[in-house]
Motif scaffolding. Structure first.
Motif, short mmCIF file in Angstrom:
data_model
loop_
_atom_site.label_atom_id
_atom_site.label_comp_id
_atom_site.label_asym_id
_atom_site.label_seq_id
_atom_site.Cartn_x
_atom_site.Cartn_y
_atom_site.Cartn_z
N ALA A 163 9.53 5.47 3.79
CA ALA A 163 9.05 6.85 3.63
C ALA A 163 10.16 7.67 2.98
CB ALA A 163 8.66 7.45 4.97
N VAL A 164 9.84 8.28 1.83
CA VAL A 164 10.80 9.11 1.09
C VAL A 164 10.08 10.34 0.56
CG1 VAL A 164 12.32 7.20 0.44
CG2 VAL A 164 10.36 7.78 -1.01
N ASP A 165 10.85 11.37 0.23
CA ASP A 165 10.31 12.58 -0.38
C ASP A 165 10.60 12.55 -1.88
OD1 ASP A 165 9.28 13.73 1.91
OD2 ASP A 165 11.21 14.61 2.48
N ARG A 166 9.58 12.87 -2.68
CA ARG A 166 9.72 12.86 -4.12
C ARG A 166 9.04 14.09 -4.72
NH1 ARG A 166 13.16 9.91 -3.05
NH2 ARG A 166 13.36 7.67 -3.51
N ARG A 167 9.65 14.62 -5.78
CA ARG A 167 9.03 15.70 -6.54
C ARG A 167 8.39 15.12 -7.78
NH1 ARG A 167 13.90 19.48 -8.54
NH2 ARG A 167 12.15 20.43 -9.67
N PHE A 168 7.63 15.97 -8.49
CA PHE A 168 6.85 15.47 -9.61
C PHE A 168 7.74 14.91 -10.73
CE2 PHE A 168 4.50 16.26 -13.64
CZ PHE A 168 3.48 15.34 -13.43
N SER A 169 8.88 15.53 -10.96
CA SER A 169 9.78 15.04 -12.00
C SER A 169 10.30 13.65 -11.68
CB SER A 169 10.94 16.01 -12.19
OG SER A 169 11.68 16.15 -10.99
N ARG A 179 -2.73 7.33 -6.95
CA ARG A 179 -3.38 6.31 -7.77
C ARG A 179 -2.39 5.68 -8.74
NH1 ARG A 179 -7.19 10.35 -8.36
NH2 ARG A 179 -6.58 10.59 -10.54
N TYR A 180 -1.50 6.49 -9.29
CA TYR A 180 -0.52 5.97 -10.25
C TYR A 180 0.40 4.94 -9.59
CZ TYR A 180 3.86 5.82 -12.84
OH TYR A 180 4.99 5.39 -13.47
N LEU A 181 0.96 5.27 -8.44
CA LEU A 181 1.88 4.34 -7.78
C LEU A 181 1.18 3.05 -7.37
CD1 LEU A 181 4.03 6.70 -5.50
CD2 LEU A 181 4.62 5.71 -7.73
N TYR A 192 6.48 15.71 -2.28
CA TYR A 192 5.45 14.88 -1.66
C TYR A 192 6.13 13.77 -0.84
CZ TYR A 192 2.67 17.09 -5.33
OH TYR A 192 2.08 17.99 -6.16
N ARG A 193 5.47 13.38 0.23
CA ARG A 193 5.94 12.30 1.08
C ARG A 193 5.31 11.00 0.60
NH1 ARG A 193 10.49 11.71 3.98
NH2 ARG A 193 10.22 10.39 5.83
N VAL A 194 6.14 10.04 0.21
CA VAL A 194 5.68 8.75 -0.29
C VAL A 194 5.93 7.70 0.79
CG1 VAL A 194 5.89 7.01 -2.10
CG2 VAL A 194 6.18 9.44 -2.66
N ARG A 195 4.85 7.18 1.36
CA ARG A 195 4.94 6.17 2.42
C ARG A 195 4.48 4.82 1.87
NH1 ARG A 195 3.15 10.84 5.10
NH2 ARG A 195 4.46 11.44 6.89
N THR A 196 5.26 3.79 2.14
CA THR A 196 4.99 2.44 1.62
C THR A 196 4.93 1.46 2.77
OG1 THR A 196 6.18 3.00 -0.41
CG2 THR A 196 5.72 0.67 -0.01
N LYS A 197 3.91 0.60 2.75
CA LYS A 197 3.79 -0.51 3.69
C LYS A 197 3.64 -1.79 2.88
CE LYS A 197 1.63 2.09 7.48
NZ LYS A 197 0.46 2.17 8.39
N THR A 198 4.52 -2.75 3.12
CA THR A 198 4.50 -3.98 2.33
C THR A 198 5.16 -5.10 3.09
OG1 THR A 198 5.19 -4.98 0.24
CG2 THR A 198 6.68 -3.37 1.21
N THR A 207 0.86 -1.19 0.00
CA THR A 207 0.00 0.00 0.00
C THR A 207 0.89 1.23 0.00
OG1 THR A 207 -1.71 -1.16 1.26
CG2 THR A 207 -1.82 1.25 1.19
N ILE A 208 0.62 2.14 -0.92
CA ILE A 208 1.44 3.34 -1.08
C ILE A 208 0.55 4.56 -0.85
CG2 ILE A 208 2.99 4.63 -2.59
CD1 ILE A 208 3.47 2.03 -4.11
N GLN A 209 1.03 5.48 -0.03
CA GLN A 209 0.29 6.70 0.27
C GLN A 209 1.17 7.90 -0.06
OE1 GLN A 209 -0.58 7.34 4.39
NE2 GLN A 209 -2.23 8.77 3.98
N VAL A 210 0.61 8.83 -0.81
CA VAL A 210 1.29 10.08 -1.15
C VAL A 210 0.60 11.19 -0.36
CG1 VAL A 210 1.93 11.68 -2.98
CG2 VAL A 210 1.88 9.22 -3.44
N SER A 211 1.36 11.90 0.46
CA SER A 211 0.76 12.90 1.35
C SER A 211 1.75 14.03 1.60
CB SER A 211 0.35 12.24 2.68
OG SER A 211 1.49 11.68 3.32
N ASP A 212 1.33 14.94 2.45
CA ASP A 212 2.17 16.06 2.91
C ASP A 212 2.82 16.85 1.77
OD1 ASP A 212 1.55 15.12 5.42
OD2 ASP A 212 3.40 13.95 5.59
#
Length: 496
Positions: free
Chosen positions: A154-160, A218-220, A137-143, A118-123
């Motif tokens: 949990a990592v930070d990612r930009r749109f590019s 939704r994409y991730l 954006y903060r990308v949090r993953t639980k797996t 499950t991947i959540q994009v937030s903050d």
């Protein structure tokens, strides 16, 4: 006179039922008298209420239980061997609700097993100032997938960065016939608003930021639903590594951007010039089905966007009516009427919030899902075009073999045997090339069939969830409106 002709109202339902039962007993006794030879008791006569008005059906909160939704689609889900889905629609459209609606990690790829990720994009937050500013954006993953380093990431990612991983996945998997979910589209207007914003709070409050955040999530999750893509090393690095090399080839004015534009033009020309002789009826039927599905989805998406726009306008007009009612109540001298108008204004303010929440839910849960599938259909067409190009390579290889054999025959006829050995070696090499191209074409066709099977399964699950969310939200909105009007009713009756 008119009042005397009307039947008296039934003040007591029990009295009415007793009279009906007595009439039924009289009828049954008459039947017994007329037929004394019959020993068996007659069947009971059903009681029919002709004058009683039907009672209004009251919607109970229990109708919104998840078990009822599973019963509604029990036969359909059983026939398709699809997993059951539990959906909770909150009363308020908070950030948590937006996350719940945009999650799409519930489907399967090729089998009934769901990838446990499950991947959540937030903050979302603004980084930098002026023209160099961008949103992170903060990308949090639980797996629990063993190939990942940790269960929670949990990592930070930009749109590019999102566009960069999408380009890598396309380069490695599209030519193999795998459907790579399309990434969210760029928006020059939205990024301009972000760059012009003065504070982080102002940037986050822009409606475009929330729409992009939900689209990225939704994409991730769509990528993570694919058994092959979720195991890709680049995708795992995207979710795990703290720092990634900046993806410069995603810029529109970069060299890679110009090359993509050239390739798109070449692809458009190839679709016009290449004419494939289709021998597999499955692909012919599937292409027609995809074309029809795209047309119907475009119509549905346009209609639903119009519905969302209408509800937003309704919310605005409801707020204006609430303000007018409050103003009128302040100017009213009659105390009870003034108080009722004030309460009416409060009721319309609550209804305005209901309309706004409903429009937001419909947009994120339904309209955006339809838009995602329109982009996925575009990617499916690209996969079909990859198969056409593979078929063309196969045909070109066979034509090369035929030309070499014709050249060999001419040399043998003319008595020139000095180059026959070389031509025969070329023919053997080209025949091997033909077998390789044919094998690639067959493998590609089989992979596309598997991808289309998974696409159909995911589409049924997604649209089932789409319908459930829409119906639940619609029912909850109606219930909230009914409660608001029921709370206002005593104030209206108190006007004297």
């Amino acid at each position: 006179m008119s009042d005397s002709r009307e039947p008296p109202p039934f003040d007591d339902e029990e009295t009415e039922e007793e009279e009906s039962v007595k009439q039924a007993e009289v009828v049954s006794q008459e039947e017994v008298v007329t037929k004394p030879t019959v020993v068996t008791e007659p069947d009971p006569v059903p009681v029919v209420k002709e004058a009683a008005a039907p009672e209004p059906v009251k919607v109970e909160p229990e109708l919104l239980d998840d078990d009822d939704d599973d019963d509604m689609f029990e036969s359909a889900s059983a026939s398709a061997n699809l997993p059951n889905i539990s959906i909770e629609v909150p009363t308020k459209y908070t950030d948590t609700a937006k996350d719940d609606y945009s999650k799409a990690s519930h489907s399967s790829q090729y089998d009934s097993k769901v990838n446990d990720i499950t991947i959540q994009v937030s903050d979302p937050h603004k980084v930098g100032d002026g023209m160099n500013a961008y949103m992170s954006y903060r990308v949090r993953t639980k797996t629990s997938i063993p190939s990942f380093k940790r269960a929670e990431l949990a990592v930070d990612r930009r749109f590019s960065d999102f566009l960069g991983i999408h380009e890598k996945l396309l380069a490695k998997h599209r030519h193999a016939g795998r459907i790579v979910p399309p990434a969210p589209e760029k928006s020059i207007v939205g990024m301009t608003l972000i760059k012009m914003s003065k504070t982080d709070e102002e940037a986050v409050s822009i409606d475009f930021v929330e729409k992009r955040r939900a689209a990225l999530e939704r994409y991730l999750n769509r990528v993570a639903r694919h058994n092959t893509l979720v195991q890709d090393q680049d995708f795992r690095d995207f979710l795990e590594q703290e720092e990634l090399p900046q993806a410069t080839n995603t810029r529109a004015l970069s060299g890679a951007g110009v090359m993509r534009l050239v390739k798109n033009v070449e692809g458009a020309l190839s679709k016009i010039t290449i004419k494939m002789t289709e021998e597999d009826s499955w692909f012919e039927e599937k292409q027609q089905q995809i074309e029809s599905l795209e047309q119907q989805l475009r119509k549905l998406h346009a209609s639903f966007e119009s519905l969302v726009h209408h509800r937003k306008e309704l919310a605005v007009n409801t707020a204006l009516f609430a303000k007018s009612s409050a103003t009128l109540g302040n100017a009213e001298e009659h105390t009870a009427l003034s108080r009722a108008l004030a309460q009416l204004s409060d009721a319309f303010e609550k209804i305005e919030n209901v309309h706004q929440e409903q429009s937001n839910t419909d947009y994120y849960a339904v309209a955006e899902t339809l838009a995602d599938y329109l982009r996925i259909i575009t990617e499916i067409k690209e996969i079909f075009m990859v198969r056409v190009k593979s078929w063309q390579n196969w045909q070109n290889a066979e034509q090369n073999v035929q030309r070499k054999k014709e050249a060999e025959a001419k040399m043998q006829a003319s008595g020139r045997t000095d180059k026959i050995a070389q031509i025969q070696a070329d023919i053997k090499e080209l025949e091997a090339r033909v077998q390789t191209c044919k094998s690639d074409f067959d493998e590609l066709s089989a992979e596309i069939k598997k991808e289309m099977q998974a696409f159909e399964q995911d589409r049924v699950v997604d649209f089932r969830q789409l319908v459930l969310i829409f119906l639940k939200n619609l029912m909850k909105s109606q219930e909230q409106n009914i409660k608001n009007w029921e709370a206002f009713m005593p104030e209206a009756r108190a006007i004297a």
